[in-house]
Design a protein around this motif. Structure first.
Motif, PDB file in Angstrom:
ATOM      1  N   MET A  77       7.753  -3.464  -3.393  1.00  0.00           N
ATOM      2  CA  MET A  77       7.505  -2.844  -4.681  1.00  0.00           C
ATOM      3  C   MET A  77       6.121  -3.230  -5.203  1.00  0.00           C
ATOM      4  O   MET A  77       5.742  -4.404  -5.195  1.00  0.00           O
ATOM      5  N   THR A  78       5.377  -2.232  -5.675  1.00  0.00           N
ATOM      6  CA  THR A  78       4.047  -2.491  -6.226  1.00  0.00           C
ATOM      7  C   THR A  78       4.160  -2.858  -7.705  1.00  0.00           C
ATOM      8  O   THR A  78       5.164  -2.566  -8.366  1.00  0.00           O
ATOM      9  N   GLU A  80       2.550  -1.481 -10.033  1.00  0.00           N
ATOM     10  CA  GLU A  80       2.596  -0.222 -10.790  1.00  0.00           C
ATOM     11  C   GLU A  80       4.038   0.266 -10.949  1.00  0.00           C
ATOM     12  O   GLU A  80       4.457   0.690 -12.028  1.00  0.00           O
ATOM     13  N   THR A  81       4.802   0.178  -9.880  1.00  0.00           N
ATOM     14  CA  THR A  81       6.213   0.594  -9.942  1.00  0.00           C
ATOM     15  C   THR A  81       7.014  -0.336 -10.840  1.00  0.00           C
ATOM     16  O   THR A  81       7.866   0.116 -11.627  1.00  0.00           O
ATOM     17  N   THR A  84       6.248   0.658 -14.293  1.00  0.00           N
ATOM     18  CA  THR A  84       6.845   1.956 -14.600  1.00  0.00           C
ATOM     19  C   THR A  84       8.313   1.807 -14.983  1.00  0.00           C
ATOM     20  O   THR A  84       8.785   2.398 -15.961  1.00  0.00           O
ATOM     21  N   THR A 202      12.451   2.935  -4.675  1.00  0.00           N
ATOM     22  CA  THR A 202      11.620   3.003  -3.462  1.00  0.00           C
ATOM     23  C   THR A 202      11.232   4.448  -3.155  1.00  0.00           C
ATOM     24  O   THR A 202      10.099   4.729  -2.765  1.00  0.00           O
ATOM     25  N   GLN A 205       8.536   5.508  -5.584  1.00  0.00           N
ATOM     26  CA  GLN A 205       7.243   4.925  -5.207  1.00  0.00           C
ATOM     27  C   GLN A 205       6.624   5.684  -4.034  1.00  0.00           C
ATOM     28  O   GLN A 205       5.394   5.774  -3.924  1.00  0.00           O
ATOM     29  N   LYS A 209      10.513  11.943  -6.239  1.00  0.00           N
ATOM     30  CA  LYS A 209      10.742  11.595  -7.635  1.00  0.00           C
ATOM     31  C   LYS A 209      11.910  12.322  -8.295  1.00  0.00           C
ATOM     32  O   LYS A 209      11.971  12.415  -9.515  1.00  0.00           O
TER      33      LYS A 209
END
Length: 535
Positions: A77-78, A80-81, A84, A202, A205, A209
Motif C-alpha cells: 500500500m502506498t 497516497e492510498t 485516500t 488494492t 490502487q 475503482k
C-alpha cells in the motif's frame, strides 16, 4: 438523489444551497425535522470523524504507529492510498478515551459511539487496541464505524474486530467503499463485489475503482437492493480457495432469492489466491483480463457442483447429471439450454434426447415458480411478457397500481369501485400508503412516495411496479380487465383466508366436526378459485 443517495427533500435542499436559492423551511419541516435523534446521529458521526483523524495521525506521524505503517507498506500500500482511505492505527496505549475526555464529550454519547468497551462499573475503555484501523463509511461518505485488523501475530484476539451495532452502523446494510465506487460504477463500469477491505483497496490502487465489499457477512437483501439501484452489471470476485468458492455459491443464491435482473458474472481467482494477493503478484492488467473472461453463474455452479461430486462412479455421475439438469432448467434462453445439453451429452457420452426428456418436466416446474416480473430492470431493457394463467392476478395488480399512481383519473375510478381491494397484502399496503401520500400531495413523484415507505419489501415492490413496460396511456378496456381479474379473485381469496384461520382455531381446541366441515368449505373455495383463474 442518485449520486449522493439523498432523499428527495434532502436533494432539493442541497441543490438550492448549491445555486444559492432561498427555499422556505416549511417545505422541509415534515421531511427532515431537527429531532433529538437526528442531532445525536450528527454528533456520533462527528465523533467518528474525529477518531478517524486521531487514528490516522498516530499511523502516519508517530513512532508508535510505525509498525502498523510498515505492515501496510509490506502489503504493497502506498502513502497516497493510505491517505485516500484515511487508514489509521489504534495503539496498545489506549489513547482515544483520554483524547475525548480532554474535549469533555458527553459520557452517554461516548457509550453509543461503539468506540469503547464498557466495564461492569460503567467505565469506558478503548475497544480497538493494537489494530490497523479501516474507517467504514456509508453511501454518503460519512464514517459510521470501524474495522480493526490485529497487528500482533501471537495474540489469541480475533484477527478482525468491527464496531458493534449502533444507531449508525448496521453491517448488514453497509457496503464498504460504495461512496468511492459509485461514480465509477455509474460511468458504465461493472460493480466488483469483493470479500475483504484489502481486496477493494488494492484493486483501487491498481486503477480498478468500482470495487465494493460486504462487511464480513453473507450478502443481504438490502445490500443487493443498494447495488441494483446504481448498476445492472455485477462481477463477484471472491477468494479462489475452497471457502471462497463456497462464499461465491452463497452470493449467487442470495442474488437468486431477490429475483434480480442483474447481469451477474463470476471470476474464479486461479491458484487459490485472493484478489489482493493476485493483483499484488501479477498486476492489475492480469486481473482486468480475468474480469473480461468472467463466467456466468450457471457455468460457475456447474463447475462447483462437479468439484463436489464423485465422477469416478456411475452413481456419482448420475447424481451430478441430475443436479446439473436442475441448474440448466433455470436458464431462460432455449439456445443456451441446448448448448449446455450438448456439453453434458458429449462429456458423459449420453444421448442428447434422453437428457431432453429428463429436462422437460424440470423446465415446466421452474416456469411455474418463476415470477413474470421480478427485480428492477431499466426501462430500456424491459420486455413485454405474456403472462401465464396463474400469473394473471399478479400482473393485473401490478399494472393497475402503476396506472393508479401515474393517472389521477384511474385513481378516482378505482376508488369509486364498491368493495375494491387488492388480493395480495403487499399491494394493498402500497395502495393504503398511496392514499396517505395523495392526501398530502396533488402530483405523484416516485422519489417522494418512496421516501414514505420504510419496509424494504414494499420499496422493492414499488420499483418493480415502476419498471414494468406499459403503453404510455391506459385504455378503458385495460383498466376494466385488470379490475375484473382482481375483483373476481379477491372475495374468494379473502374467504379462503378466513376459513383457514377458523380451521387453525378448530384444530387448537380439538373440534373434529368443525375441522371436517371447514375442510369441505376450503376445498369448494379452492375449486371456485381454479375455475375463475381458468375463465
Amino acid at each position: 438523489m442518485e449520486i449522493e443517495n439523498l432523499s428527495f427533500p434532502e436533494a432539493v435542499k442541497k441543490v438550492a444551497e448549491m445555486e444559492h436559492l432561498d427555499v422556505d423551511a416549511k417545505y422541509f419541516a415534515d421531511a427532515a425535522p431537527a429531532t433529538k435523534e437526528s442531532s445525536e446521529q450528527k454528533q456520533l458521526i462527528d465523533l467518528n470523524e474525529q477518531a478517524v483523524k486521531l487514528y490516522h495521525h498516530i499511523l502516519m506521524n508517530t513512532k508508535i504507529g510505525q509498525p502498523a505503517l510498515d505492515y501496510l507498506h509490506k502489503r504493497g500500500m502506498t502513502d497516497e492510498t493510505i491517505v485516500t482511505y484515511q487508514l489509521g492505527y489504534a495503539p496498545s496505549q489506549r489513547l482515544v478515551k483520554p483524547f475525548f475526555d480532554q474535549r469533555q464529550v458527553d459520557y452517554q454519547l461516548l457509550r453509543k459511539s461503539g468506540l469503547f468497551s464498557e466495564g461492569q462499573d460503567g467505565s469506558l475503555r478503548d475497544r480497538f487496541v493494537d489494530r490497523v484501523m479501516y474507517p467504514i463509511r456509508n453511501a454518503n461518505g460519512q464514517t459510521v464505524g470501524f474495522s480493526g485488523r490485529l497487528l500482533s501475530t501471537d495474540s489469541d484476539m480475533p484477527k478482525y474486530l468491527n464496531s458493534p451495532e449502533t444507531e449508525l452502523f448496521n453491517k448488514r446494510k453497509i457496503l464498504f467503499n460504495l461512496d468511492f465506487a459509485r461514480p465509477n460504477i455509474r460511468s458504465k463500469q461493472p460493480a466488483l463485489l469483493f470479500e475483504g477491505f484489502m481486496d477493494v483497496i488494492t484493486a483501487f490502487q491498481a486503477g480498478i475503482k468500482s470495487g465494493i465489499a460486504s462487511m464480513g457477512t453473507s450478502l443481504t437483501e438490502q445490500q443487493i437492493y443498494d447495488i441494483q439501484r446504481i448498476t445492472r452489471e455485477v462481477i463477484v470476485c471472491y477468494d479462489g480457495d475452497a471457502p471462497g468458492q463456497k462464499a461465491i455459491k452463497r452470493a449467487i443464491d442470495a442474488f437468486k432469492e431477490t429475483n434480480h435482473q442483474l447481469d451477474l458474472k463470476v471470476v474464479s481467482i486461479p491458484d487459490g489466491m485472493d484478489p489482493d494477493e493476485f493483483i499484488r503478484n501479477r498486476g492489475g492488467d492480469k486481473f482486468q483480463a480475468l474480469l473480461k473472461n468472467a463466467q456466468s453463474p450457471i457455468d460457475f455452479e456447474l463447475n462447483f457442483l462437479k468439484k463436489q461430486s464423485n465422477l469416478q462412479s456411475e452413481d456419482g455421475q448420475a447424481a451430478y447429471i441430475a443436479a446439473a439438469l436442475k441448474l440448466v432448467a433455470t436458464v431462460s434462453s432455449g439456445i443456451s439450454r441446448d448448448l449446455y445439453l450438448n456439453r453434458l451429452a458429449e462429456e458423459f457420452s449420453i444421448d442428447k434426447e434422453v437428457l431432453k426428456q429428463q429436462l422437460a418436466p424440470m423446465i415446466r416446474r421452474t416456469a411455474t415458480q418463476r415470477p413474470v416480473i421480478s427485480a428492477p430492470v431499466a426501462p430500456a431493457q424491459a420486455v413485454n411478457q405474456t403472462p401465464r394463467p396463474s400469473d394473471k392476478v399478479a400482473v393485473a395488480q401490478m399494472q393497475l397500481l402503476n396506472r393508479m399512481l401515474h393517472n389521477h383519473d384511474v385513481w378516482l375510478k378505482v376508488q369509486g369501485t364498491p368493495g375494491f381491494a387488492f388480493v395480495d397484502e403487499q399491494y394493498q399496503m402500497l395502495y393504503l400508503l398511496a392514499e396517505g401520500y395523495f392526501a398530502k400531495f396533488d402530483d405523484y413523484n416516485v422519489a417522494t412516495f418512496s421516501n414514505m415507505i420504510t419496509e424494504d419489501s414494499l420499496q422493492s415492490l414499488l420499483i418493480d411496479i415502476e419498471m414494468i413496460n406499459l403503453p404510455q396511456e391506459p385504455s378503458p378496456m385495460e383498466i376494466d380487465n385488470d379490475l375484473d381479474v382482481i375483483m373476481r379473485k379477491a372475495p374468494v381469496e379473502s374467504e379462503l383466508k378466513q376459513k383457514q384461520a377458523e380451521l387453525n382455531q378448530a384444530a387448537k381446541i380439538g373440534d373434529v366436526d368443525k375441522q371436517r366441515q371447514l375442510m369441505v368449505d376450503i376445498l369448494k373455495l379452492e375449486q371456485q378459485k381454479r375455475t375463475k383463474e381458468q375463465a
